[in-house]
Design a protein around this motif. Structure first.
Motif, PDB file in Angstrom:
ATOM      1  N   ARG A 218       0.439  -1.187  -0.025  1.00 54.95           N
ATOM      2  CA  ARG A 218      -0.179   0.365  -0.139  1.00 54.95           C
ATOM      3  C   ARG A 218       0.859   0.915   0.030  1.00 54.95           C
ATOM      4  NH1 ARG A 218      -2.979   0.300   4.505  1.00 54.95           N
ATOM      5  NH2 ARG A 218      -4.035   1.813   3.870  1.00 54.95           N
ATOM      6  N   ARG A 219       0.758   1.875  -1.016  1.00 53.36           N
ATOM      7  CA  ARG A 219       1.574   3.722  -1.179  1.00 53.36           C
ATOM      8  C   ARG A 219       1.190   4.344   0.153  1.00 53.36           C
ATOM      9  NH1 ARG A 219       0.276   5.542  -7.398  1.00 53.36           N
ATOM     10  NH2 ARG A 219       0.688   3.954  -8.154  1.00 53.36           N
ATOM     11  N   VAL A 220       0.559   4.469   0.964  1.00 52.93           N
ATOM     12  CA  VAL A 220      -0.249   4.870   2.321  1.00 52.93           C
ATOM     13  C   VAL A 220       1.153   4.595   3.404  1.00 52.93           C
ATOM     14  CG1 VAL A 220      -1.917   3.740   3.276  1.00 52.93           C
ATOM     15  CG2 VAL A 220      -1.571   6.143   3.631  1.00 52.93           C
ATOM     16  N   ILE A 284       0.377 -14.226   9.547  1.00 47.57           N
ATOM     17  CA  ILE A 284       1.054 -13.272   7.941  1.00 47.57           C
ATOM     18  C   ILE A 284       0.505 -12.026   8.581  1.00 47.57           C
ATOM     19  CG2 ILE A 284       0.502 -12.503   5.976  1.00 47.57           C
ATOM     20  CD1 ILE A 284      -0.648 -15.793   5.793  1.00 47.57           C
ATOM     21  N   ILE A 285       1.338 -10.891   8.163  1.00 48.21           N
ATOM     22  CA  ILE A 285       1.456  -9.572   8.595  1.00 48.21           C
ATOM     23  C   ILE A 285       1.219  -8.682   7.232  1.00 48.21           C
ATOM     24  CG2 ILE A 285       2.150  -7.514   9.414  1.00 48.21           C
ATOM     25  CD1 ILE A 285       4.177  -9.708  11.401  1.00 48.21           C
ATOM     26  N   THR A 286      -0.177  -8.449   6.728  1.00 45.90           N
ATOM     27  CA  THR A 286       0.033  -7.927   5.606  1.00 45.90           C
ATOM     28  C   THR A 286      -0.629  -6.624   5.443  1.00 45.90           C
ATOM     29  OG1 THR A 286      -0.706  -8.449   3.475  1.00 45.90           O
ATOM     30  CG2 THR A 286      -2.500  -9.900   5.455  1.00 45.90           C
ATOM     31  N   ASP A 287      -0.504  -6.325   4.253  1.00 40.83           N
ATOM     32  CA  ASP A 287      -1.618  -5.085   3.676  1.00 40.83           C
ATOM     33  C   ASP A 287      -2.258  -5.855   2.465  1.00 40.83           C
ATOM     34  OD1 ASP A 287       0.358  -4.278   1.401  1.00 40.83           O
ATOM     35  OD2 ASP A 287       0.703  -3.329   1.500  1.00 40.83           O
ATOM     36  N   SER A 288      -2.249  -6.635   2.278  1.00 44.24           N
ATOM     37  CA  SER A 288      -3.018  -6.977   0.906  1.00 44.24           C
ATOM     38  C   SER A 288      -4.557  -7.623   1.326  1.00 44.24           C
ATOM     39  CB  SER A 288      -2.323  -8.512   0.399  1.00 44.24           C
ATOM     40  OG  SER A 288      -2.777  -8.597  -0.583  1.00 44.24           O
ATOM     41  N   GLY A 289      -5.922  -7.646   0.911  1.00 42.97           N
ATOM     42  CA  GLY A 289      -6.787  -7.860   1.451  1.00 42.97           C
ATOM     43  C   GLY A 289      -6.955  -9.876   0.679  1.00 42.97           C
ATOM     44  N   ASN A 290      -5.950  -9.488  -0.411  1.00 43.76           N
ATOM     45  CA  ASN A 290      -6.192 -11.389  -1.116  1.00 43.76           C
ATOM     46  C   ASN A 290      -5.766 -12.410  -0.318  1.00 43.76           C
ATOM     47  OD1 ASN A 290      -7.618 -10.423  -2.821  1.00 43.76           O
ATOM     48  ND2 ASN A 290      -5.661 -10.171  -5.012  1.00 43.76           N
ATOM     49  N   VAL A 291      -4.563 -11.323   0.323  1.00 42.18           N
ATOM     50  CA  VAL A 291      -3.244 -12.511   1.056  1.00 42.18           C
ATOM     51  C   VAL A 291      -4.169 -12.862   2.809  1.00 42.18           C
ATOM     52  CG1 VAL A 291      -1.241 -12.445   2.518  1.00 42.18           C
ATOM     53  CG2 VAL A 291      -1.154 -11.849   0.485  1.00 42.18           C
ATOM     54  N   ALA A 292      -4.843 -11.760   2.726  1.00 38.39           N
ATOM     55  CA  ALA A 292      -5.999 -12.476   4.293  1.00 38.39           C
ATOM     56  C   ALA A 292      -6.682 -13.220   3.705  1.00 38.39           C
ATOM     57  CB  ALA A 292      -6.618 -11.087   4.531  1.00 38.39           C
ATOM     58  N   PRO A 301      -2.371 -17.417  10.638  1.00 36.83           N
ATOM     59  CA  PRO A 301      -3.642 -15.987  11.647  1.00 36.83           C
ATOM     60  C   PRO A 301      -2.776 -14.843  11.233  1.00 36.83           C
ATOM     61  CG  PRO A 301      -2.860 -17.878  13.319  1.00 36.83           C
ATOM     62  CD  PRO A 301      -3.016 -18.120  12.242  1.00 36.83           C
ATOM     63  N   CYS A 302      -3.885 -13.839  10.873  1.00 36.40           N
ATOM     64  CA  CYS A 302      -3.941 -12.914   9.811  1.00 36.40           C
ATOM     65  C   CYS A 302      -3.175 -11.600  10.544  1.00 36.40           C
ATOM     66  CB  CYS A 302      -4.614 -12.917   8.367  1.00 36.40           C
ATOM     67  SG  CYS A 302      -3.448 -11.578   7.102  1.00 36.40           S
ATOM     68  N   ILE A 303      -2.955 -10.730  10.494  1.00 38.87           N
ATOM     69  CA  ILE A 303      -2.427  -9.130  11.019  1.00 38.87           C
ATOM     70  C   ILE A 303      -2.962  -8.096   9.614  1.00 38.87           C
ATOM     71  CG2 ILE A 303      -1.290  -7.752  12.125  1.00 38.87           C
ATOM     72  CD1 ILE A 303      -0.594  -9.754  14.352  1.00 38.87           C
ATOM     73  N   THR A 304      -3.676  -7.935   9.378  1.00 41.98           N
ATOM     74  CA  THR A 304      -4.146  -6.852   8.162  1.00 41.98           C
ATOM     75  C   THR A 304      -3.602  -5.210   8.402  1.00 41.98           C
ATOM     76  OG1 THR A 304      -5.464  -7.803   7.480  1.00 41.98           O
ATOM     77  CG2 THR A 304      -5.730  -5.655   6.509  1.00 41.98           C
ATOM     78  N   LEU A 305      -2.659  -4.406   8.771  1.00 42.20           N
ATOM     79  CA  LEU A 305      -2.171  -2.720   8.244  1.00 42.20           C
ATOM     80  C   LEU A 305      -2.856  -2.474   7.612  1.00 42.20           C
ATOM     81  CD1 LEU A 305       1.504  -3.633   7.671  1.00 42.20           C
ATOM     82  CD2 LEU A 305       0.403  -4.257   9.846  1.00 42.20           C
ATOM     83  N   ASN A 306      -4.326  -2.215   8.419  1.00 46.12           N
ATOM     84  CA  ASN A 306      -5.419  -1.514   7.135  1.00 46.12           C
ATOM     85  C   ASN A 306      -5.967  -1.457   8.848  1.00 46.12           C
ATOM     86  OD1 ASN A 306      -6.566   0.327   5.562  1.00 46.12           O
ATOM     87  ND2 ASN A 306      -6.247  -1.399   4.376  1.00 46.12           N
ATOM     88  N   LEU A 322      -7.666  -6.209  12.187  1.00 46.84           N
ATOM     89  CA  LEU A 322      -7.355  -5.375  10.877  1.00 46.84           C
ATOM     90  C   LEU A 322      -6.476  -4.331  12.329  1.00 46.84           C
ATOM     91  CD1 LEU A 322     -10.494  -4.536   9.135  1.00 46.84           C
ATOM     92  CD2 LEU A 322      -8.640  -6.020   8.229  1.00 46.84           C
ATOM     93  N   VAL A 323      -5.480  -4.003  11.880  1.00 45.37           N
ATOM     94  CA  VAL A 323      -4.505  -3.129  13.482  1.00 45.37           C
ATOM     95  C   VAL A 323      -4.538  -1.424  13.004  1.00 45.37           C
ATOM     96  CG1 VAL A 323      -3.479  -4.749  14.285  1.00 45.37           C
ATOM     97  CG2 VAL A 323      -2.676  -4.046  12.120  1.00 45.37           C
ATOM     98  N   GLY A 324      -5.035  -1.339  11.422  1.00 40.55           N
ATOM     99  CA  GLY A 324      -4.935   0.094  10.904  1.00 40.55           C
ATOM    100  C   GLY A 324      -2.987   0.123  10.566  1.00 40.55           C
ATOM    101  N   GLU A 325      -2.920   1.662  10.734  1.00 31.73           N
ATOM    102  CA  GLU A 325      -1.270   1.765  10.657  1.00 31.73           C
ATOM    103  C   GLU A 325      -0.752   2.420  11.859  1.00 31.73           C
ATOM    104  OE1 GLU A 325      -2.800   4.702   7.773  1.00 31.73           O
ATOM    105  OE2 GLU A 325      -3.405   3.015   6.305  1.00 31.73           O
ATOM    106  N   ASP A 326      -1.353   1.476  13.170  1.00 30.94           N
ATOM    107  CA  ASP A 326      -0.907   1.680  14.449  1.00 30.94           C
ATOM    108  C   ASP A 326       0.491   0.838  14.723  1.00 30.94           C
ATOM    109  OD1 ASP A 326      -0.725   2.127  17.451  1.00 30.94           O
ATOM    110  OD2 ASP A 326      -3.105   2.905  17.180  1.00 30.94           O
ATOM    111  N   ALA A 327       1.003   1.341  14.641  1.00 36.77           N
ATOM    112  CA  ALA A 327       2.244   0.405  16.036  1.00 36.77           C
ATOM    113  C   ALA A 327       1.730  -0.655  17.111  1.00 36.77           C
ATOM    114  CB  ALA A 327       3.806   0.892  15.409  1.00 36.77           C
ATOM    115  N   GLU A 328       1.563   0.969  17.456  1.00 36.19           N
ATOM    116  CA  GLU A 328       0.624   0.104  19.483  1.00 36.19           C
ATOM    117  C   GLU A 328      -0.258  -1.407  18.692  1.00 36.19           C
ATOM    118  OE1 GLU A 328      -0.303   2.626  22.179  1.00 36.19           O
ATOM    119  OE2 GLU A 328       1.892   3.908  21.285  1.00 36.19           O
TER     120      GLU A 328
END
Length: 365
Positions: A218-220, A284-292, A301-306, A322-328
């Motif tokens: 993701r570009r953001v 898995i840690i990802t920002d991809s919907g397809n990977v999720a 288990p999957c953590i999505t950065l969105n 979903l964890v967003g773009e939040d490091a915490e």
């Protein structure tokens, strides 16, 4: 003479379908449809790709891995500006339709090139089918959200992946006769290739289920390097001695390799190797919907950065968080994953590998 005339008449009645693709992930979703068409009498297809024949994202092994042919036609469009790309695809796809008799155009997902092809198809009065319709982020600032609204609004057939997407299409005013909950086409490819996965060489000396996978696109996320650096630091500090393997491309590969010495960044993996890597991971840690989606299918288990997902079933029923773009929040979720505190997932409805069959039946009705 009568028999020859009958053959010519039957041939002319054969439904001619154009399957339009705009990017590498689209091929994973159309491969099952091509196989289903090949098994069905009375229908033929041509596969069209918006990009160049030498597109570097289309590695040589992709089509053999998917057991599908290369595109019949490459439109040759290659530009970064989305408005310019839209115009060029419209012009080139118009030329294609001038030269090829077509009854139905199938477009996939939500790219600018997908929207361009949809507009051209409807201007010519062709039947338009949208694969993976009804997905929404509800953020109109996203270019892809505008693409989705336009494509769904134009389409004669809305092929949705689940009840939620069908409900969205209904609420937005689509006629019920246009909406078909055919299921998740991605699962057709996963089930078809399940016994064909290839263990990548990067796992040499690493046991299955003892590593994590990290993907980033993701570009953001890439644009905010300071926040990305915090997230990478969280990953390094939380996973302990577990390997983190990151198949990345282009800018993501450059950034991660420059900022992390622990994350093992790979410039590329084949489709079959990537399938093995994600299906045998600890998490898995990802920002991809397809990977999720794939993680839910594989019960990984999957953590999505969105902060949102167009595939809510992966959160409500599946293994996705979903964890967003939040490091915490990433740290909290990753700590739970490493401690084995993760929810149990289940397969959503119609993730049965028969989506392509349903689509072809509908096209033939």
């Amino acid at each position: 003479m009568f028999f020859c005339s009958l053959i010519r008449t039957f041939a002319s009645m054969k439904q001619k379908v154009c399957i339009f693709t705009g990017a590498r992930p689209n091929f994973v979703k159309v491969a099952p449809i091509i196989r289903a068409i090949d098994r069905t009498e009375g229908i033929s297809y041509q596969l069209v790709y918006a990009g160049r024949e030498d597109d570097p994202t289309l590695e040589a092994s992709l089509f053999s891995d998917l057991q599908m042919p290369r595109p019949d036609v490459f439109l040759g469009v290659d530009c970064e500006n989305l408005n310019e790309l839209t115009g060029k695809v419209m012009a080139e796809f118009e030329k294609y339709l001038n030269q090829h008799e077509t009854d139905t155009v199938i477009v996939v997902d939500d790219l600018a090139s997908t929207m361009a092809a949809a507009i051209v198809a409807k201007k010519r009065g062709l039947r338009l089918a949208h694969l993976v319709a009804g997905t929404r982020s509800f953020d109109i600032r996203m270019p892809k959200e505008i693409n989705r609204l336009v494509i769904d609004g134009l389409s004669d057939l809305l092929f949705t992946a689940g009840v939620g997407s069908s409900s969205i299409a209904t609420r937005e005013g689509a006629e019920s006769s246009k909406i078909y909950n055919v299921g998740n086409i991605l699962m057709d490819s996963l089930r078809f290739n399940h016994d064909r996965w290839q263990r990548p060489s990067c796992l040499e000396g690493i046991e299955d289920g003892s590593y994590l996978v990290f993907t980033l696109n993701r570009r953001v996320l890439l644009a905010d390097e300071q926040n990305l650096q915090r997230m990478l630091q969280v990953i390094e500090e939380t996973v302990g001695d577990k390997p983190v393997i990151a198949p990345l491309r282009n800018e993501a590969f450059k950034i991660v390799t420059s900022q992390s010495s622990k994350i093992v960044a790979l410039s590329s993996l084949s489709y079959l190797e990537f399938g093995y890597l994600t299906s045998h991971a600890l998490g898995i840690i990802t920002d991809s919907g397809n990977v999720a989606e794939e993680a839910t299918f594989n019960n990984v288990p999957c953590i999505t950065l969105n902060s949102y997902t167009e595939h809510q079933e992966t959160v409500k029923q599946g293994t996705n968080v979903l964890v967003g773009e939040d490091a915490e929040r990433l740290q909290e979720a990753l700590a739970d994953l490493m401690a084995g505190r993760w929810k149990n997932g289940s397969l959503p409805d119609r993730w049965d590998g028969r989506t392509a069959e349903r689509i072809v039946q509908i096209l033939m009705a």
